[in-house]
Design an enzyme around this catalytic site. Structure first.
Site, mmCIF file in Angstrom:
data_model
loop_
_atom_site.group_PDB
_atom_site.id
_atom_site.type_symbol
_atom_site.label_atom_id
_atom_site.label_comp_id
_atom_site.label_asym_id
_atom_site.label_seq_id
_atom_site.Cartn_x
_atom_site.Cartn_y
_atom_site.Cartn_z
ATOM 1 N N THR A 117 0.817 -1.216 0.000
ATOM 2 C CA THR A 117 0.000 0.000 0.000
ATOM 3 C C THR A 117 0.849 1.263 0.000
ATOM 4 O O THR A 117 1.973 1.273 0.520
ATOM 5 C CB THR A 117 -0.907 0.024 1.254
ATOM 6 O OG1 THR A 117 -1.548 1.289 1.367
ATOM 7 C CG2 THR A 117 -0.092 -0.191 2.522
ATOM 8 N N TYR A 141 -1.971 0.224 10.140
ATOM 9 C CA TYR A 141 -2.195 -0.445 8.854
ATOM 10 C C TYR A 141 -0.967 -0.332 7.968
ATOM 11 O O TYR A 141 -0.457 -1.328 7.457
ATOM 12 C CB TYR A 141 -3.415 0.154 8.148
ATOM 13 C CG TYR A 141 -3.531 -0.252 6.701
ATOM 14 C CD1 TYR A 141 -3.774 -1.579 6.352
ATOM 15 C CD2 TYR A 141 -3.369 0.679 5.674
ATOM 16 C CE1 TYR A 141 -3.867 -1.965 5.016
ATOM 17 C CE2 TYR A 141 -3.469 0.306 4.346
ATOM 18 C CZ TYR A 141 -3.711 -1.017 4.021
ATOM 19 O OH TYR A 141 -3.788 -1.397 2.707
#
Length: 329
Positions: A117, A141
């Site tokens: 990501t 995250y």
């Protein structure tokens, strides 16, 4: 030979299954169906219900289906949730990925593609962001994904394992043929939420943060069509299979749109002037993240085909309308 897709019942995973099936690959899906849906999976794929941390199960799949590549999507993806439950994210995204990598190494799987990501960059300080930019994720995250990248790099250095870590920017849209799309209940993706508001599933949409140092004060993101994202994965798989080396690369279009700009496009495409509310910033969100995707284009020859925000919105809206009819039935 076959490809094992973890999280293949989810949004991006189900598109990956279609991309592989469409080009004649044998595909096995492993999913625990916590958030995924079996009806999103191509009927041409073999489906196994289970956990990626179950080494015995994954090893059996690898052996029985002669798996030569694992494409790993399974994991938790909501930034604010990771701030509220960091240990859950480190367990689900990092610890379980460690177990999956170990199983791949133990059973001699030569190729591994990891769903990473742009959150690994945090506030990188440069735009567009290149792969050598500072890695300072702002959320658990992002850190959970960065840790997984590090494990992959170390495992590849110690074992005969080749890997690609693809750092996604903001994935949106749906399969142009209408076969799958973002179906998660309570999703937080901007384009999906905006389209749900446009068709009446939500009363209004919130803008989180209007005081960022951006042209209109709202956060800027690089939105990529999910089908182009899958094209990048297929190109990365071919790259690994021909022994061209490990790859860490951004996947984006190298141009950004603000939240307000996206909402304007959704209003235009849908023809609905839906309600918008303004709220404060969310923890873990970056003001602006736009990809420099030169490395991916040059290394694997990736050429996007859907770099058009209205098209992305239209495909996503078509899928929302499909879901509305499906759920009504």
């Amino acid at each position: 030979m076959s490809v094992l897709v973890t999280g293949g019942a989810g949004y991006i995973g189900s598109h990956m299954v279609l991309g592989l099936v469409d080009r004649g690959e044998d595909v096995v899906v492993l999913d625990n169906f916590t958030t995924g849906f079996d009806w999103l999976i191509s009927p041409a794929a073999t489906v196994v219900t289970g956990d990626i941390a179950d080494g015995e199960l994954v090893g059996r799949i690898v052996k029985e289906h002669a798996v030569d590549a694992i494409v790993h999507f399974a994991g938790s993806v909501v930034v604010p949730d990771s701030v509220r439950d960091p240990l859950g994210y480190y367990f689900n995204n990092t610890a379980k990925t460690r177990d999956l990598i170990e199983t791949a190494v133990r059973h001699g799987v030569p190729n591994f593609i990891f769903s990473s990501t742009a959150a690994v960059y945090g506030e990188a300080g440069t735009e567009p962001v290149s792969e050598d930019s500072r890695l300072e994720p702002l959320s658990p995250y992002g850190r959970s994904k960065l840790m997984s990248e590090m494990m992959l790099a170390d495992a590849a250095a110690a074992h005969p394992l080749s890997y690609a870590a693809l750092r996604y920017f903001n994935v949106a849209g749906a399969d142009p043929q209408g076969r799958t799309g973002q179906s998660t209940r309570g999703a937080t993706h901007l384009i999906k939420v905006a389209n749900e508001t446009a068709i009446g599933k939500r009363a209004a949409i919130e803008i989180f943060g209007t005081d960022y140092d951006t042209p209109d004060g709202t956060a800027v993101r690089d939105y990529i069509h999910v089908t182009d994202l899958i094209g990048a994965h297929l190109a990365a798989l071919d790259h690994l299979r021909r022994g061209a080396g490990n790859l860490v690369a951004n996947v984006g279009y190298s141009r950004g749109f603000s939240v307000r700009q996206v909402l304007d496009v959704v209003r235009e495409v849908s023809g609905v002037d839906f309600a918008i509310r303004e709220s404060g910033r969310r923890a873990g969100d970056s003001p602006s993240v736009v990809a420099n995707s030169t490395k991916l284009r040059q290394t694997v020859g990736w050429v996007p085909k859907h770099d058009d925000l209205p098209e992305i919105v239209r495909h996503a809206l078509d899928w929302e309308k499909h879901l509305l009819k499906r759920n009504a039935g």
